[in-house]
Each structure stands twice: as C-alpha cells, then as structure tokens.
Design an enzyme around this catalytic site. Structure first.
Site, short mmCIF file in Angstrom:
data_model
loop_
_atom_site.label_atom_id
_atom_site.label_comp_id
_atom_site.label_asym_id
_atom_site.label_seq_id
_atom_site.Cartn_x
_atom_site.Cartn_y
_atom_site.Cartn_z
CE LYS A 32 39.46 43.65 46.31
NZ LYS A 32 39.89 44.75 47.18
CB THR A 33 37.11 49.10 46.81
OG1 THR A 33 38.25 48.29 46.53
CG2 THR A 33 37.52 50.27 47.67
CG ASP A 219 40.12 45.15 50.68
OD1 ASP A 219 39.54 44.22 50.08
OD2 ASP A 219 40.52 46.19 50.11
CD GLU A 220 43.05 42.89 47.68
OE1 GLU A 220 42.97 41.68 47.42
OE2 GLU A 220 42.91 43.79 46.83
CD GLN A 250 41.57 38.56 41.76
OE1 GLN A 250 42.33 39.43 41.36
NE2 GLN A 250 40.31 38.81 42.05
NE ARG A 592 43.99 41.38 36.80
CZ ARG A 592 43.16 41.61 37.80
NH1 ARG A 592 43.09 42.81 38.32
NH2 ARG A 592 42.38 40.66 38.27
#
Length: 716
Positions: A32-33, A219-220, A250, A592
């Site tokens: 995503k970044t 973002d986020e 998330q 993770r």
C-alpha cells in the site's frame, strides 16, 4: 518518471483511476505504501498537478519520511513541495498561520506528555491528591475524553452530580486547561480540536485551506477517529478529491478512538466512491493467508476480500496444545533452538501475545536456555513496577532491606513522603540499623500510626512464613497490604493480570520445587533478572500484537490462544463489537508471518480467567485444511526425551508419569539443570528427584520430569 511495469493489475488501477473519491482496501503486505507514493507521483508527472496542491496524511513520522524519500527518488526536484506529514504536524502548520484568530500567538507552545505530567503534579499538589490514587494516565484519559466530547470543565463538574472523586477530577481538568492557557499551550488533542474550531468559527480560513489542497490522500484510514475524519472532510470541502487507503480487517485501535465504521461506510458518505481492493500479498505464503482469510470471514463489519500470494503454498499453520503454561514455553524454546542450529537468525523470529503478562514464562525459559530476546516496545516481566512491588513485599518479610522498605512502605499510599523516608534513612545510618528496624523500634516518632500498622502487617506475615504455602502467603500479602484493592479501584486491569501471572509463577515454582522456601524463590528470581540484562544484537522478538502491527517476521509464534485470554474475557463482555475487534487482532497477528506460523495454547488452570483453559475460537475458526495439528507426539523435544509430559495431547496419569520419570532418572545419575547446572541424583521418590548441586545451590528437590533438567549422556 512513473514506471508501472512491476505493479500488479489492481495496484495499477489504484494509481491511475481518476475517480474523485477512491477507497483502496489494502490487505496486509499488499504494497500500500508503494501504491500511495506512486499515486502522488502519477498526479504530479502525468496529471500535471502542482506538488503544493497535494496533501498526504500519514500516522507516523517514519511513514511520512519514507514517502518523501520515495517521491524524491522517483521525481527528483519535480516532487519538491508536496505536503506529506502526520495529521498533528499538519495541524501545527495550519495553527502557525492562523491561530491568532483564536487569540493565541503564532509561537504557541506544544505540550508533550512530560509537560502534561508536570501540570498534573502542580494540580495534585494544589488539591492534595496522590498519584497512586489518581494515576496520571487515567487523569489524562479523563481530560482527553471530556475534550473530545466538547465537555468544558464547568460542565464536567456538573456531570459529577456531587461524586467527590469525579468533582476532584473536574477540578484538575479545570486547572489543567487554565495552566495550558497561561503559557499559550496546546496538547496533542488540542492541535486537532483547535483546527476544527478555527474552521467552524472562521469560514474564510476554512475556504483558504480547503482551496489550497486539490488532492487529499490519507494512509492507515482504518485507524482515524471522528475528529480526524471531520478535519479531513473540511480540507476536501472545495475540491472534493479524497483518496483513502486502509484495511478494515486491521482496525485494532478502537480503544484509542479509531472507528472501523468510517472506512466501511465511506461509500455512504461519498456515494460516488470507487473501491479498489489490493488482495495480492507480497509477504506470506498461501497457507498462512488462506488460514487468516477463513478466520476473518467470521466478522460482519468488513469489506470482503481474500488475500492470496504467488509465494507458493508453503508450510501449513502449526497448532500445538500443551498441558501447562511452562510446557508451552519449553516447546516454543525447543523449536527456536532447533531453527537456530539450522542457521536461522533469532531476529527473524517473533513471539506474539495478547497481553504483556503472557511473556513471563517464555522469558524465564529463554533465560534458562540462553536464548537472547528483546521485549519490543515494552518492559521485561520481572522489571514491571507491580511485579517489583510485590517481590519487594516478599523481601520485606524475609530480609526487611532498605531498598524493599523504601519501595513499598508507601504503596499503597500511607501518608509517608520522601522527606520522612530521608530522615529515617539518616537515623538508620547513624544507628547502624535498617530503615525497617528504625520504625519498628520507634526511633522515628512521627507518622506513628501508619508505621505501626505497616510493622504489624510485616510481623504477622513473618509469623505465618514457617507454616504457610508461598502462594497462600502471596495472596495474604496482596490482600492485607491493600495492593489488590488499589489496582482494582484504579481499574488497572493489565497490572492485575501481571500480578496474577506472578502468582501463577509462584504456584508453579512450589510444585516444581516442593521442598523450597521463600528465600530460594527470591534467589531464583534474582538469577533470572540478572541473566536477563544481557544484550545481544541477534535476539528473538517478544511483543504484544498491537506493537507488531506493520512488522513482519519469517517465523511467528502466537501464544496464549485460550478462551478468555485471546479473545480476552473483558473484550468479549462488550458483545459482537468487542469480539470482532479481537478477531481482527488475531488476523493482524497471523499475517505478520512470512513463512511459518505457530499457534500455541495450554490447558492449565489460569488465575486470570479463574478456570482451566480451553482452546481459542481463533484456532477453531481457521479452515482445518490449512492447519497441521501437532498434538500427537511426532518427534523428540530438543531438551530431553521425557519432555512428552509437556507436548502430548492427552494428560499423563500420575502412575504413568512416575514410571516414566523413574525410567528417565535413577539414583546416581549425573544431570544438568538450566539454572543450577551440574548435579547428581541422590534419590527418586513419587516423581520427585532429590539432587545435589554444586555450591552455592546445594540439595534441591525437583520434579523428575521437569524439562529444565536432563540426564547427562556418558560418552563411550
């Protein structure tokens, strides 16, 4: 120049789509970044948008700096001028230009957490409050909640309805607000709230800022709260180009104000929204992802997506159920030691847990077996304040040393201040006595009632010591000292969990070493804490799942997967909303892992849930085709052949355990213990081995099947 060659189809759509309102649902590890950064580059390079008309909001300075660096790398000087910052940094920029409209100077003061505590100390002194009764963290939460709800100090006092404690909190709130105003200070809550106020009270200022930014990217987005969302919508008022990136699966920070409904209902607020899902994961293998997908599919409040990978199927998710908490820790240590012998670095491995207290047994076993570890973003178990407090109480009973006395004589509060302690310390030095002996003998005459009560408690516990089990003594100290009541009154749930974990530790110790006493237990703890100070750059990562968000590791152990622990009993009491957040937390934990994921739990009695443990639903909800059940013994433990007691699925009968232990150890055997080192077996009786160790440890009685001990193999 923007190069799209190595973007997948959905990533490319997310970069080039021209819709005014774009919601990018970006799964874990989906890049995503990169997509967000390339979107900015695309707007500048292909759409000729001036960089200064683009605002990108991130939630950490690290993410902001990473995006700036990538833009610079792609566009060189052409990318200079883009607004990329955290939301708080943006608010500082806005207020620095226009705060004068609200009566503050442009060089206003930003108050950090230390500044906030300094103001609280002043207020507590003013109103005669004690930090132990009103912890700073709780008071700041109270102030923050009132600010967010637009409740003034005057209204807060009215809402107290005469409740003395809440009235006092409202007074501190009033003092805090006035003290900030006296230095033209704003805390982090104020930065956002004052910008909203600025926009609402001065429409011309709002117009200026909303015209400045033609494109707003966030973002986020799953982690924003209502005030942040209101601010973002104000900034889009004129040009209405809003691009948000996040993953509802998330959302794990609702306790900090995050609202999953903001991202899931985004298309209701902006009916022409286009949603693009990034579902290709570049981190994990398909068995891990498919297992996580099947788990999170049980949540209703989500945007449907199924992550997939082109990294192959990989190993199945491994599930191991153990008889005891200690057995769970030894199993994890055994697996890690074998991996390390095969060349895997320790820092490629992580142990994740729902709550901090769950690290206790793992830390002990790691220390015993010389496995280096680091507590990521936290404090080692035996260094936590409440654990040190209770151990100091136990040391008071045994030795009455000055360090223990100074630490706990006023915890809970007994009206004994630092000046008093300094004077007692002076008298003790002059009289060649301990501080406890000074107050016990009456050489210090002030605060007599408080000290007399303290001495009576300690002497009572000392009289109990020869005839009481250590775990029962601990319970007496916890209750009679007022420590449990203090934590319960302050609703310090996590600290209570740590205390209960320490009680588990004592109970396990007394069962393992039935002939031991308080002195030996405290010596054992001192050994652990001394060894735990060792540093090693290659260390296993121990961390809570909340701390693990955004991180990745080759191998992940998610431990403590029992009902009432994970999902936690407290969160489940909140109903469906709480359960779904817990499931999202499990989803974050599972995703993770890059190559190998272990899920472990044990069936021992827990003081936290006050019952025997049952496996978590977060194991059962995974589609079984992606899980390998390890609960039939398939291989020997790394530690010793008798470790099946801790690794097999069904409990061992006492007769069988006795037979197995006596087959493993016999009189005259040379043994090696994780802490006491080399020893010789003197006798075996009823599964208890009496072993003579070298100085300074001497003769110990230990469970013969305990995995910390194994028989030395003689070489032919």
């Amino acid at each position: 120049m923007v190069i799209f060659n190595d973007l997948n189809e959905n990533q490319k759509k997310a970069v080039v789509d021209d819709s005014d309102h774009l919601r990018i649902i970006a799964g874990a590890g989906s890049g995503k970044t990169r997509v967000l950064t390339m979107r900015i580059a695309y707007l500048i390079e292909e759409k000729d948008v001036p960089p200064y008309q683009i605002l990108a909001i991130t939630f950490t300075n690290k993410a902001a700096n990473e995006m700036k660096s990538r833009i610079q790398e792609m566009l060189q000087e052409k990318g200079t001028g883009t607004w990329i910052s955290t939301i708080h940094s943006l608010c500082v920029r806005i207020l620095s230009e226009d705060i004068e409209a609200l009566g503050y100077p442009r060089n206003f003061t930003i108050c950090d957490s230390d500044d906030q505590k300094t103001i609280l100390k002043e207020a507590y002194k003013e109103y005669g409050l004690e930090k132990g009764t009103y912890p700073y963290g709780q008071m700041l939460d109270y102030i923050s909640a009132n600010k967010s709800e637009r409740v003034s100090p005057e209204q807060a006092r009215e809402l107290a309805h005469g409740d003395e404690q809440i009235v006092l909190k409202a007074k501190v709130y009033e003092y805090y607000v006035k003290r900030l105003a006296s230095v033209y200070g704003l805390d982090f809550d104020d930065l956002i709230l004052w910008v909203i106020r600025l926009f609402e009270e001065f429409p011309t200022i709002l117009t200026k800022w909303s015209r400045r930014f033609h494109y707003v990217l966030v973002d986020e987005f799953q982690d924003i709260d209502r005030d942040q969302y209101r601010l973002i919508r104000y900034l889009c008022k004129e040009h209405d180009h809003l691009y948000v990136v996040g993953d509802p699966d998330q959302t794990i920070y609702t306790w900090r104000g995050a609202d999953v409904n903001i991202i899931t209902n985004f298309d209701r607020d902006f009916p022409n929204t286009k949603t693009i899902i990034l579902d290709r994961n570049y981190r994990s293998t398909n068995n891990i992802l498919s297992g996580a997908n099947s788990l999170i599919a049980n949540n209703r409040m989500r945007v449907k997506k199924d992550l997939y990978s082109e990294n192959g199927d990989g190993d199945k998710i491994l599930h191991k159920s153990l008889e005891t908490e200690e057995g769970e820790a030894y199993y994890i240590a055994s697996e890690i030691l074998q991996m390390h012998q095969q060349g895997k670095k320790y820092n490629d491995i992580a142990v994740l847990y729902r709550s901090n207290y769950l690290s206790r047994t793992v830390e002990k076993v790691f220390v015993e077996n010389h496995i280096p570890y680091v507590i990521y973003g936290g404090i080692r178990f035996y260094e936590r304040a409440e654990v040190k407090d209770m151990l100091s109480y136990l040391r008071m009973i045994l030795t009455g040393d000055d360090l223990s006395f100074s630490r706990i004589v006023n915890v809970p509060k007994r009206g004994i201040g630092t000046t008093t302690l300094d004077r007692i310390r002076e008298i003790a030095f002059e009289s060649d006595m301990t501080m406890y002996e000074v107050v016990k003998s009456g050489l210090y005459s002030k605060n007599k009632a408080a000290f007399d009560n303290f001495v009576r408690m300690v002497e009572h516990w000392r009289s109990e010591l020869p005839n009481i089990a250590l775990d029962d003594l601990f319970q007496h100290v916890l209750d009679e000292s007022g420590y449990r009541e203090m934590l319960e009154k302050d609703k310090e749930t996590e600290r209570l969990e740590n205390i209960k974990a320490l009680l588990d530790d004592i109970e396990t110790y007394t069962k393992t070493y039935p002939d031991s006493d308080l002195n030996e237990y405290l010596q054992m703890i001192a050994l652990y804490t001394d060894k735990a100070t060792e540093k090693n750059s290659d260390s296993v990562n121990l961390l809570t799942i909340h701390s693990a968000k955004g991180l990745e590791f080759d191998t992940v152990f998610v431990i403590g997967l029992s009902e009432g622990i994970f999902p936690s009993e407290r969160t489940m009491a909140e109903g469906m909303k709480g359960l779904e957040e817990e499931r999202r937390l499990a989803y974050v934990a599972y995703t993770r892992a890059k190559k190998k994921l272990y899920l472990t739990e044990n069936r021992a009695f827990s003081y936290v849930v006050q019952s025997g443990k049952l496996p978590s639903r977060f194991i059962k909800e995974i589609d079984p085709q992606y899980v390998l059940d390890l609960n039939e013994p398939k291989k020997k433990s790394f530690f010793f052949e008798g470790a099946e007691e801790f690794t097999q699925k069904k409990p061992v009968s006492s007769d069988q355990a006795k037979a197995d232990s006596q087959a493993a150890l016999k009189k005259g055997d040379l043994v090696e213990h994780a802490v006491f080192k080399s020893g010789v077996v003197i006798s075996i009786e009823n599964n208890i081995a009496t072993i003579a160790f070298a100085y300074p440890y001497g003769v110990k009685k230990i469970m013969a099947t305990h995995p910390s001990i194994h028989k030395k193999v003689s070489k032919a």
